[in-house]
Enzyme design. Sequence first.
Site, PDB file in Angstrom:
ATOM      1  CB  SER A 143      -8.374   3.244   2.656  1.00  0.00           C
ATOM      2  OG  SER A 143      -7.321   2.852   3.509  1.00  0.00           O
ATOM      3  CE  LYS A 185      -4.050   1.765   2.681  1.00  0.00           C
ATOM      4  NZ  LYS A 185      -4.887   1.503   3.774  1.00  0.00           N
ATOM      5  CB  SER A 191      -8.405   0.308   5.511  1.00  0.00           C
ATOM      6  OG  SER A 191      -9.232   1.743   5.529  1.00  0.00           O
TER       7      SER A 191
END
Lengths: 97, 496
Positions: free
Chosen positions: B151, B76, B175
């Site tokens: 996310s 990420k 997330s």
Amino acid sequence: MSLLSRQDVQRIAELARLELTSEELDLFTRQLGDILTYVEQIRALDTTGVEPTSQVLNRPVDRDDAPGATLTRAQLLGNAPDAAPEAGLFKVPRVIG
Amino acid sequence: MTQLRKGTRLRHGVGGQAGEPGAVAAVEQSLARLTQVEPQLSAFNTVMAERALDRARALDASAPIGPLHGVPVALKDNLCTAGVPTTASSKILSGFVPPYTATAVERLEAAGAIVIGKTNLDEFGMGSSTENSALGATRNPWDLTRTPGGSSGGSAAAVAARVVPIALGSDTGGSIRQPAGLCGIVGLKPTYGRVSRYGLLAFASSLDHIGPLTTTVADAAVAFSVIGGFDPRDSTSSSEPMPDLHAALTGDVNGLRIGVPRAFLGEGVDASVLEAFASALNVFAARGARIVDIDLPHAGHGIPIYYLICTAEASSNLARYDGVRYGHRTRLQKDDTLQHMYERTRDEGFGAEVKRRIMLGTYVLSAGYYDAYYLKAQQVRTLVRRDYDRAFETVDVVATPTTPTPAFKLGEKTSDPVQMYLNDIFTVSANLTGLPSISIPCGFASPALPLGLQLTGRLFDEATLLRAADAFQRDTTFHTNAPSLAEATEGKPLDA
């Protein structure tokens, strides 16, 4: 009645160092009002005498104040939008008139 | 560790059965897959092809250095990587190249993993759809008109589309688990403090966690074993010994007590979700687990508490983005003061959701409102923790769906923040309490949209959590289903 006025939102933006456009002020006045209305539900809960949880570790998170290796000044200045590497400084607009 | 790896399918999609491919071959296949699916998904912010191939050649020339030797991974893009741009999918970090690497990433690489790229996210982790990205939305590999969740949507899409077998994500309110659920893969949020957050761009420090996204629980266990454990560079890192996960994944859930908070599974939960959830409980029962009704009376208040606390912490954490030391700075005009520079830099650099959260956080911390909102939320947070403490007196894990609905359409919830926040109804509790929690694929809605089962365990008891989740995968095949994206669209232009 909305929980926040446009003026409130303007004041919060100043505290948060955000220069919002007029459209953003309108949008956030409505949306932050909606969010505050939604979170109102917790204000009815009885929390008398309940300790707040600021973190879940149940232990102090302080460390010893011991010097150690850090990034170099050159590394830290390397990402600055405006720097004076020879002086080892970040540059910003004049602060004192 | 090396033993644990033998039972896993780490090289799914990048390796044959007979003989393991070399690191170069694994990376080449991963990059080829990425090239094939990326035009549809927009899952990656940065692809590190050359660096990955260099590293693969070096690994092929060396003896195995760890349990992930030659395994391609994605990160990420809020995890710092020395020498490689790290954006948090925010304009405010444009041009930022970290001079250091996050501990979790260092540990993955030390175990032999090869980073092939950085994945898209909702800016700073603030969102549930990966639409709040300055670099554009990521799409769900199961249906390109839908969001992958967020996310960590880029990481979830990359694993679901079989670009990489492991990706790292971060989880502040769900997330990792929510996009894992919506993309049909495994997402693990370990106990708070288990995985060092040194090098993770901070969003809400009492709630932020790092964890792996994979297709199998066994792979998640390996990745967690590699990245977990004490790190002196993170003051919230725990020195609690890591569990022996190789010994833990026995498949034995006989007598395991699984708590179900029935009252919490009511309104707003899709029928397909409830149906898949009920079937999942039957799988456990058939293996000898006991399903026990429990009560979590304050869990329903999780969302409001979460949004008060995370925004307060975010308003403080994001104060550092001021245009002085890194990232975006506004074009200075004549007579600009320092304050003008701050205000314009931040208005230009942050997206709408980030500004909204900074504003809400600033408000709830401001004089006159602190007690009514922030302190109150922290007190209710204590009540939520007590609910779970009580539940764990009678059960070993708690089960819920991961999300109330399958993946939603792109654009469907972007204009109404509260509706978007409600996606996290089942996931936020584990962030408020710090409890370890995992999402595993447990079924499909109609049409083929994956659904997730969430299991939550006792603090530091990832062993029981992963044992239960792994047992489920031994009896089910949901995790072996991959989206048909590549086959259906290979060589053809994207519709829509």
